[in-house]
Design a protein around this motif. Structure first.
Motif, short mmCIF file in Angstrom:
data_model
loop_
_atom_site.label_atom_id
_atom_site.label_comp_id
_atom_site.label_asym_id
_atom_site.label_seq_id
_atom_site.Cartn_x
_atom_site.Cartn_y
_atom_site.Cartn_z
N UNK A 11 36.81 -1.63 79.07
CA UNK A 11 36.43 -1.23 77.71
C UNK A 11 35.70 -2.35 76.96
N UNK A 12 36.12 -3.59 77.07
CA UNK A 12 35.56 -4.73 76.34
C UNK A 12 35.46 -4.41 74.85
N UNK A 13 36.62 -4.11 74.28
CA UNK A 13 36.72 -3.71 72.88
C UNK A 13 36.22 -4.82 71.95
N UNK A 14 35.49 -4.40 70.92
CA UNK A 14 35.01 -5.34 69.91
C UNK A 14 33.81 -6.15 70.34
N UNK A 15 33.18 -5.79 71.45
CA UNK A 15 32.05 -6.57 71.94
C UNK A 15 30.86 -6.49 70.98
N UNK A 16 30.18 -7.60 70.79
CA UNK A 16 28.94 -7.64 70.01
C UNK A 16 27.78 -7.97 70.95
N UNK A 17 26.74 -7.16 70.91
CA UNK A 17 25.61 -7.38 71.80
C UNK A 17 24.86 -8.65 71.40
N UNK A 18 24.66 -9.53 72.36
CA UNK A 18 23.88 -10.75 72.16
C UNK A 18 22.49 -10.58 72.76
N UNK A 58 37.30 -2.07 90.35
CA UNK A 58 37.24 -2.71 89.05
C UNK A 58 37.75 -4.14 89.03
N UNK A 59 38.17 -4.65 90.19
CA UNK A 59 38.63 -6.04 90.30
C UNK A 59 37.49 -6.97 89.89
N UNK A 60 37.75 -7.93 88.99
CA UNK A 60 36.70 -8.76 88.42
C UNK A 60 36.60 -10.13 89.09
N UNK A 61 35.39 -10.43 89.54
CA UNK A 61 35.06 -11.75 90.07
C UNK A 61 34.37 -12.55 88.97
N UNK A 62 34.59 -13.86 88.96
CA UNK A 62 34.29 -14.66 87.77
C UNK A 62 33.45 -15.89 88.10
N UNK A 63 32.71 -16.32 87.09
CA UNK A 63 32.01 -17.61 87.11
C UNK A 63 32.29 -18.28 85.77
N UNK A 64 32.49 -19.59 85.80
CA UNK A 64 32.78 -20.33 84.58
C UNK A 64 34.23 -20.24 84.17
N UNK A 65 35.07 -19.65 84.99
CA UNK A 65 36.47 -19.52 84.64
C UNK A 65 37.32 -19.42 85.90
N UNK A 66 38.64 -19.59 85.72
CA UNK A 66 39.62 -19.42 86.80
C UNK A 66 40.82 -18.67 86.23
N UNK A 95 36.04 -11.46 72.12
CA UNK A 95 37.17 -12.36 71.93
C UNK A 95 37.84 -12.72 73.25
N UNK A 96 38.51 -13.87 73.24
CA UNK A 96 39.28 -14.26 74.41
C UNK A 96 40.37 -13.24 74.72
N UNK A 97 40.92 -12.61 73.69
CA UNK A 97 41.96 -11.61 73.92
C UNK A 97 41.42 -10.43 74.72
N UNK A 98 40.23 -9.98 74.38
CA UNK A 98 39.62 -8.87 75.13
C UNK A 98 39.38 -9.28 76.58
N UNK A 99 38.94 -10.49 76.80
CA UNK A 99 38.73 -10.96 78.17
C UNK A 99 40.05 -10.94 78.93
N UNK A 133 41.88 -20.63 78.02
CA UNK A 133 41.20 -19.60 77.23
C UNK A 133 41.93 -19.41 75.91
N UNK A 134 41.18 -19.35 74.83
CA UNK A 134 41.73 -19.16 73.49
C UNK A 134 41.57 -17.69 73.10
N UNK A 135 42.66 -16.95 72.91
CA UNK A 135 42.55 -15.52 72.57
C UNK A 135 41.77 -15.26 71.28
N UNK A 136 41.75 -16.25 70.36
CA UNK A 136 41.08 -16.06 69.07
C UNK A 136 39.60 -16.45 69.10
N UNK A 137 39.20 -17.15 70.12
CA UNK A 137 37.83 -17.65 70.18
C UNK A 137 36.89 -16.57 70.72
#
Length: 536
Positions: A493-500, A424-432, A403-407, A470-474
């Motif tokens: 933690x990335x809670x609620x993650x589903x493996x793709x 643990x500082x996160x670097x990103x692609x596809x987002x700002x 979910x966007x909320x977990x992100x 970013x949409x927290x519900x998406x």
């Protein structure tokens, strides 16, 4: 606060413990820490052993100890999961060793191989099997020099759990089965160190040195760091330290007895060799050696033979770059742990790009943690060796849906120490996104520094995915390493993650493949693009 002491060839502390015997000849303890596979960087192992032999001409009492983090950090470590490094260390003749957090990076089975095959084995007063309550290793070892006994107590940072892979220390049900006596007060660690010291004294030790992978000020948990521990313990003559890569010839603290205890650390990658001397008056002196006059030919030959086994693979051409790509500055200080860099953008883009090789074929976001990137790439040809040097860990890439909320929560967790450094500082692609460091962190963690909750005003704001808020519900598809997305690495933690897509490639192979897609790296990577904005 970072306290980086200016490097000099010699900076000494003189003290005479009132309870200590006086040796008939000088006792010399040579120490290393955080070599990180820098086998022939700077002084190098060959220079270290040359200097050791020079000391042996002056006194028969010479001992070589290591304070951890030797198995990871460069290609020579990654390509054989640390085996080549312990072969070199065995040739050097180490007498005592403590595991650093990165000795766990290749998994528990390989860690057990290290403990079995490194000639001195490991010592630790606080690495414990929670199922039995027992220590995994002897907490200390006593060496005898004439009539004088010197004890070395091993101590590991409780940060090892999140600064390696937390799942390594768990059973199949996700329950911790190993621990380092860490709690939020530091009292458990203090008690474990003090018990080992007291036991060594009771066994007749005239001097006691803690060889610890603990750290001082830079990017470490305060209550597990030596400046917190030293004033709260007694009967310790010195801390030979590691973990924080600080150049510390001698820091002085008063212990519980009102006596002075010295703390020393060499930096990283053998830029210095530590030397602690107990002279015939019973005085303790610490110094850092930053150059030597020669190299030991036997160790040179051992390293050359090992490198010959894999150098052909490492020379494989990938691409060219007309500019440098940075993880650290010219002094070796990390840039990427609290700021965007062009190299980190390249790494995150590689994660995003890698999804096209999977059945799913597309991800929305690519992530990479700052602690997983370990080297610069300089202008010129880029080879497979460069890719392995940048990503030397045994990490694999996967894709999850979350979910966007977990992100949002994980970006917040990654930024919780800002403006301090954090792996643990996160670097990103596809987002700002934006980080407002004027707001106190709302992140709550457990005793292992794993994310529990976000409580209060958030620092991370204005998060956009492909230019859209970013949409927290998406649900979003995220590509990164399993260490971060699934392994609780750096406390994520990335809670609620589903493996793709489960682990479909090694991180270094993904990185190499992305670089190879360019004949020459494009200009967009010359500078950081502004994917993250920091308000200070």
């Amino acid at each position: 606060m970072k306290k980086l002491l200016a490097l000099s060839l010699l900076l000494v502390l003189l003290c005479v413990p009132s309870y200590a015997a006086k040796p008939d000849k000088d006792i010399v303890i040579l120490y290393t820490n955080d070599v990180h596979c820098g086998v022939d960087d700077n002084i190098g192992y060959a220079g270290l052993i040359y200097y050791k032999h020079e000391m042996e001409k002056l006194t028969p009492y010479v001992t070589l100890v290591d304070a951890g983090d030797w198995s990871q950090g460069a290609t020579i470590g990654a390509i054989a999961q640390g085996r080549y490094i312990y072969e070199i260390m065995n040739a050097c003749g180490y007498d005592f060793a403590v595991p650093g957090n990165h000795e766990f990076d290749y998994g528990w089975s390989q860690f057990e191989n290290f403990a079995k095959n490194l000639k001195p084995g490991f010592h630790s007063c606080n690495l414990r099997d929670l199922r039995t309550g027992q220590l995994l290793f002897a907490p200390y070892k006593i060496f005898t020099y004439g009539d004088v006994k010197v004890a070395f107590v091993g101590a590991c940072t409780p940060e090892s759990i999140v600064k390696s892979t937390p799942s390594t220390f768990m059973d199949e049900d996700g329950k911790y089965i190993y621990d380092f006596d860490g709690d939020k007060t530091g009292e458990k660690l203090i008690a474990s160190i003090q018990k080992a010291v007291d036991d060594a004294r009771a066994e007749g030790a005239d001097y006691v040195f803690v060889v610890g992978h603990l750290g001082e000020y830079e990017d470490v948990t305060e209550v597990w760091a030596v400046p917190y521990l030293a004033p709260r313990t007694r009967n310790i003559d010195a801390f030979i330290d590691g973990h924080s890569h600080e150049v510390t010839p001698a820091l002085k603290f008063q212990n519980l007895d009102g006596k002075e205890v010295v703390v020393t650390q060499t930096g990283t990658k053998l830029k210095n060799v530590g030397k602690l001397t107990i002279n015939t008056d019973g005085e303790i002196k610490t110094e850092l050696i930053n150059s030597v006059d020669g190299r030991d030919e036997e160790i040179n030959a051992v390293i050359a033979d090992i490198k010959a086994r894999f150098e052909g693979t490492l020379r494989q051409h990938l691409s060219y770059t007309s500019f440098d790509l940075r993880a650290m500055d010219d002094n070796g200080d990390w840039i990427l742990r609290n700021a965007e860099t062009n190299l980190c953008n390249l790494a995150a883009d590689a994660m995003l790009y890698s999804a096209r090789y999977t059945e799913t074929g597309k991800a929305d976001i690519g992530l990479y943690n700052a602690g997983g990137i370990r080297s610069n790439i300089m202008p010129g040809e880029i080879t497979f060796n460069d890719a392995l040097s940048v990503m030397p860990f045994n990490n694999t890439v996967c894709m999850i849906e979350v979910s966007g909320q977990t992100i949002l929560d994980e970006l917040e967790h990654g930024a919780r120490l800002m403006p301090r450094n954090s792996g643990g500082f996160l670097h990103v692609a596809g987002m700002t996104y934006t980080i407002d460091t004027t707001i106190p962190t709302p992140v709550k963690t457990d005793e292992h520094n794993v994310l529990i909750s976000i409580e209060g005003e958030r620092r991370v704001k204005d998060v956009k995915v492909n230019g859209e808020p970013l949409d927290p519900e998406k649900l979003y598809k995220v590509a990164s390493i399993s260490y971060v997305l699934l392994g609780l690495g750096d406390g994520h933690v990335f809670a609620g993650a589903r493996m793709i897509e489960p682990d479909y490639a090694s991180a270094s192979d993904v990185f190499a493949r992305y670089i190879k897609s360019f004949e020459r790296l494009p200009e967009k990577y010359r500078e950081a693009e502004g994917r993250m904005k920091v308000i200070q």
